[in-house]
Scaffold this active site. Structure first.
Site, PDB file in Angstrom:
ATOM      1  N   TYR A  88       0.972  -1.003  -0.006  1.00 27.31           N
ATOM      2  CA  TYR A  88      -0.067   0.011   0.007  1.00 27.31           C
ATOM      3  C   TYR A  88       0.829   1.139   0.084  1.00 27.31           C
ATOM      4  O   TYR A  88       1.854   1.332  -0.518  1.00 27.31           O
ATOM      5  CB  TYR A  88      -0.894  -0.006   1.344  1.00 27.31           C
ATOM      6  CG  TYR A  88      -2.277   0.655   0.790  1.00 27.31           C
ATOM      7  CD1 TYR A  88      -3.092   0.383  -0.246  1.00 27.31           C
ATOM      8  CD2 TYR A  88      -2.507   1.960   1.581  1.00 27.31           C
ATOM      9  CE1 TYR A  88      -4.100   1.213  -0.670  1.00 27.31           C
ATOM     10  CE2 TYR A  88      -3.662   2.537   1.243  1.00 27.31           C
ATOM     11  CZ  TYR A  88      -4.598   2.107  -0.088  1.00 27.31           C
ATOM     12  OH  TYR A  88      -5.584   2.965  -0.044  1.00 27.31           O
ATOM     13  N   LYS A 159      -5.835  -2.193  -0.922  1.00 29.39           N
ATOM     14  CA  LYS A 159      -6.601  -1.996   0.181  1.00 29.39           C
ATOM     15  C   LYS A 159      -7.173  -3.265   0.787  1.00 29.39           C
ATOM     16  O   LYS A 159      -7.305  -3.318   2.015  1.00 29.39           O
ATOM     17  CB  LYS A 159      -7.790  -1.125  -0.269  1.00 29.39           C
ATOM     18  CG  LYS A 159      -8.390  -0.246   0.888  1.00 29.39           C
ATOM     19  CD  LYS A 159      -7.694   1.006   1.078  1.00 29.39           C
ATOM     20  CE  LYS A 159      -8.232   1.990   2.281  1.00 29.39           C
ATOM     21  NZ  LYS A 159      -7.385   3.098   2.284  1.00 29.39           N
ATOM     22  N   GLU A 231     -13.460   4.663  -2.400  1.00 27.17           N
ATOM     23  CA  GLU A 231     -11.830   4.949  -2.314  1.00 27.17           C
ATOM     24  C   GLU A 231     -11.531   5.754  -3.335  1.00 27.17           C
ATOM     25  O   GLU A 231     -11.753   5.615  -4.665  1.00 27.17           O
ATOM     26  CB  GLU A 231     -11.184   3.688  -2.372  1.00 27.17           C
ATOM     27  CG  GLU A 231      -9.678   3.976  -2.049  1.00 27.17           C
ATOM     28  CD  GLU A 231      -9.239   4.271  -0.716  1.00 27.17           C
ATOM     29  OE1 GLU A 231      -8.295   4.837  -0.480  1.00 27.17           O
ATOM     30  OE2 GLU A 231     -10.259   4.032   0.096  1.00 27.17           O
ATOM     31  N   ASP A 232     -10.815   6.799  -3.137  1.00 22.76           N
ATOM     32  CA  ASP A 232     -10.153   7.863  -4.246  1.00 22.76           C
ATOM     33  C   ASP A 232     -11.166   8.441  -4.996  1.00 22.76           C
ATOM     34  O   ASP A 232     -10.698   8.353  -6.424  1.00 22.76           O
ATOM     35  CB  ASP A 232      -8.821   7.059  -4.710  1.00 22.76           C
ATOM     36  CG  ASP A 232      -7.760   6.909  -3.718  1.00 22.76           C
ATOM     37  OD1 ASP A 232      -7.780   7.556  -2.588  1.00 22.76           O
ATOM     38  OD2 ASP A 232      -6.766   6.468  -3.922  1.00 22.76           O
ATOM     39  N   ASN A 394      -0.285  11.906   1.409  1.00 23.45           N
ATOM     40  CA  ASN A 394       0.482  10.662   0.762  1.00 23.45           C
ATOM     41  C   ASN A 394       0.745  11.168  -0.854  1.00 23.45           C
ATOM     42  O   ASN A 394       0.217  11.867  -1.334  1.00 23.45           O
ATOM     43  CB  ASN A 394      -0.249   9.427   0.764  1.00 23.45           C
ATOM     44  CG  ASN A 394      -0.088   8.987   2.081  1.00 23.45           C
ATOM     45  OD1 ASN A 394       0.898   8.660   2.721  1.00 23.45           O
ATOM     46  ND2 ASN A 394      -1.094   8.405   2.820  1.00 23.45           N
TER      47      ASN A 394
END
EC number: 1.1.1.40
Length: 557
Positions: A88, A159, A231-232, A394
Site C-alpha cells: 500500500y 486496500k 476510495e479515491d 501521501n
C-alpha cells in the site's frame, strides 16, 4: 490435478504432502521436495530483500498473491511494518502510475460506463458467490497523484489485501472494483499501453445513474449488509455520494471517514502529552478537501462528546484551501467549506495565516510537498510548548514536511505524525523519536471486520469516533515518550480485533446487528471470523473402520 496448482487460494506449492500430490494427480508436477510454510516464507523474504527497488518488490508480492494466496498473507503478517509500505502507501502510488506498463494478470472487476444497464451481468462474471466487502474507485483522485483512470485498480487491490492482513477479513469474500468512466489524464489518453477507456470522463446524470445501478446491483446480488467502501473519488463526488448512500447502503468513504478517524486517534493520543482537552485546541488545516473536512467533522463530534456546543466547536477549526483562508464572504465556497468559514479578513499566505491564527495543531492534508516551511515550524514551536504537527499527505513526496524537519525545527518539542512512513529521528540531545504514522490501515480493517462479523446495515460517523478512541487507548505511555502516537504496526491485527469487538458490542446493544443469536463472548466471536493463513486440508477426511466390518463377503448364504 494440474489446475489446482493454478488456483491461488488452494495452491500450496511445495507444501503439498506426498499423499496430496498422489491423490490429486499432481505428483511429478512439483519437485520431489516437501517444505513447511515457514520455509516458504523465508524463501519469499530472501527474494524480496535481494531486489533493489520497492516497485520490483511490489511486483514480487503481487505475483505471489496471484500464485499462492495463503503464503502471500503469511508473508505480509510475518512483518506487516516491512511489507505494508510495499503493498500500500507509498509504493502503491508508483504501482498505479506504472499499472498499464506492468499489467500481467487482471485482478478484480473492471466495469466501464459502456456496461450501463448490464452491471448486474458483469457482477455475475465474478467467480465467488459470497462477497462481504467491496472496495470501489473511479480512479479520479488516486492518493495525491490525481486522475489515473483505470490504473487506479491498484488501490482497491492493495486496500483489500490490508483488509485481510490487518483485519482478518476472508480474501475470498472481498471484491476490488474499478468503475471506468474515462480519464482527463492526457498522458494516459495518448499512451498505447493504457488499459482503460480512451475517452474523457463521463459526468452529470449519466455518471450518477451508473453509480446508482452499481450500488443497487451489488446490494441485490450480495445482500444489504455487503460493505461497499468508496476510495479515491474526486472531492466533487466523494461528499455527495457519501451523503446520498450512507443511510441507504452499508457504505463508507475511507478518504473522508477513515482518514478522519485515524487523525482524531492521533490527536486524542497527543492530548495525553499536552495535558489538556480537545476543546482547548485551535486547529488549522492546510487543505480543505475530503480528508480535511472529514477530520474537522469528527473533531466537532468529539468536542460535542466533551460537552462543547457544536457552534463553539466549529469556531475552533480553520481551513486553508488553494485560494487561501476560508472565511465568510469569500466567493465560490462549497456548502461543506461554508460550514467552517469564520469572520476574518481574507489571507492567502500560509506563513502569515499561521502567525495570525496561532494554532495549537497544524494538520496538512493538501498533498503539497514541503508546505510546512521552516518559518511555520519555528512559529508553531514559538506559540506552543508542545505543538501538534500532522503531515498526513501521501505519498512521501507530497508530505508537508519530513519527520526530521518537524522535530529539529521545533527543538524536538513537536508532537508529530505523518501519512507515510518516516525513519526514526535522533535529536542532538541523543534522544531518538519514532514518528507516528497516521495510516488509515489502523481504521478500515477493524471496521470491516466488525461489519462482516455482525452484519451491520449502515456505518455511522459514531463508529469512526469509537474507532479513534479504541486506537488511542492502545497507545501506551512508553509509546508516547518515544514520539509514537499510534500503536506499533506489528500489533495492528490485535488493534483491529479490539476495534471490531467494541463496534460489535455497541451494535448488539443498539440493536443494529443483523446476525443472531447474539454471541455471549464478543471477542471470541469476532476472532472466530478472522482468516487463517494456515493451509487448508484439501483431501477428504480419511479414517479406518474395524477390520471385521471391512470383510468382503465372498459366499452366498
Amino acid at each position: 490435478g494440474y489446475g489446482l496448482t493454478r488456483i491461488p487460494h488452494l495452491n500450496k506449492d511445495l507444501a503439498f504432502t506426498l499423499e496430496e500430490r498422489q491423490q490429486l494427480n499432481i505428483h511429478g508436477l512439483l519437485p520431489p521436495c516437501f517444505i513447511s510454510q515457514d520455509i516458504q516464507v523465508l524463501r519469499v523474504i530472501k527474494n524480496f530483500e535481494r531486489l533493489n527497488s520497492d516497485f520490483d518488490r511490489y511486483l514480487l508480492l503481487m505475483d505471489l498473491q496471484d500464485r499462492n494466496e495463503k503464503l502471500f498473507y503469511k508473508v505480509l503478517m510475518s512483518d506487516i511494518e516491512k511489507f505494508m509500505p510495499i503493498v500500500y502507501t507509498p509504493t502503491v502510488g508508483l504501482a498505479c502510475q506504472q499499472y498499464s506498463l506492468a499489467f500481467r494478470k487482471p485482478r478484480g472487476l473492471f466495469i466501464s460506463i459502456h456496461d450501463r444497464g448490464h452491471v448486474a451481468s458483469v457482477l455475475n462474471a465474478w467467480p465467488e458467490d459470497v462477497i462481504k466487502a467491496v472496495v470501489v474507485t473511479d480512479g479520479e483522485r488516486i492518493l495525491g497523484l490525481g486522475d489515473l483512470g483505470c490504473n487506479g485498480m491498484g488501490i482497491p487491490v492493495g486496500k483489500l489485501a490490508l483488509y485481510t492482513a490487518c483485519g482478518g477479513v476472508n480474501p475470498q469474500e472481498c471484491l476490488p472494483v474499478i468503475l471506468d468512466v474515462g480519464t482527463e489524464n492526457e498522458e494516459l489518453l495518448k499512451d498505447p499501453l493504457y488499459i482503460g477507456l480512451r475517452q474523457r470522463r463521463v459526468r452529470g446524470p449519466e455518471y450518477d445513474d451508473f453509480l446508482d445501478e452499481f450500488m443497487e446491483a451489488v446490494s441485490s446480488k450480495y445482500g444489504m449488509n455487503c460493505l461497499i467502501q468508496f476510495e479515491d473519488f474526486a472531492n466533487i463526488n466523494a461528499f455527495r455520494l457519501l451523503k446520498k448512500y450512507q443511510n441507504q447502503y452499508c457504505t463508507f468513504n475511507d478518504d473522508i471517514q477513515g482518514t478522519a478517524s485515524v487523525a482524531v486517534a492521533g490527536i486524542l493520543a497527543a492530548l495525553r502529552i499536552t495535558k489538556n482537552k480537545l476543546s482547548d485546541q485551535t486547529i488549522l488545516f492546510q487543505g480543505a478537501g475530503e480528508a480535511a473536512l472529514g477530520i474537522a467533522h469528527l473533531i466537532v463530534m468529539a468536542m460535542e462528546k466533551e460537552g462543547v456546543p457544536k457552534e463553539k466547536a466549529i469556531k475552533k477549526i480553520w481551513l486553508v484551501d488553494s485560494k487561501g483562508l476560508i472565511v465568510k464572504g469569500r466567493a465560490a465556497l462549497t456548502n461543506e467549506k461554508e460550514e467552517f468559514a469564520h469572520e476574518h479578513e481574507e489571507m492567502k499566505n500560509l506563513e502569515a495565516i499561521v502567525q495570525d491564527i496561532k494554532p495549537t495543531a497544524l494538520i496538512g492534508v493538501a498533498a503539497i510537498g514541503g508546505a510546512f516551511s521552516e518559518q511555520i515550524l519555528k512559529d508553531m514551536a514559538a506559540f506552543n510548548e508542545r505543538p501538534i504537527i500532522f503531515a498526513l499527505s501521501n505519498p512521501t513526496s507530497k508530505a508537508e514536511c519530513t519527520a526530521e524537519r518537524g522535530y529539529t525545527l521545533t527543538q524536538g518539542r513537536a508532537i508529530f505524525a505523518s501519512g507515510s512512513p518516516f525513519d526514526p529521528v535522533t535529536l542532538p540531545s541523543g534522544q531518538t523519536l519514532y514518528p507516528g504514522q497516521g495510516n488509515n490501515s489502523y481504521v478500515f480493517p477493524g471496521v470491516a471486520l466488525a461489519v462482516v462479523a455482525c452484519g451491520l446495515r449502515h456505518i455511522t460517523d459514531k463508529i469512526f469516533l469509537t474507532t479513534a478512541e479504541v486506537i488511542a487507548q492502545q497507545v501506551s505511555d512508553k509509546h508516547l515518550e518515544e514520539g509514537r502516537l499510534y500503536p506499533p504496526l506489528n500489533t495492528i491485527r490485535d488493534v483491529s480485533l479490539k476495534i471490531a469487538e467494541k463496534i460489535v458490542r455497541d451494535a448488539y446493544q443498539e440493536k443494529t446487528a443483523t446476525i443472531y443469536p447474539e454471541p455471549s463472548n464478543k471477542e471470541a466471536f469476532v476472532r472466530s471470523q478472522m482468516y487463517s493463513t494456515d493451509y487448508d486440508q484439501i483431501l477428504p477426511d480419511g479414517y479406518s473402520w474395524p477390520e471385521e466390518a471391512q470383510k468382503i463377503q465372498t459366499k452366498l448364504d
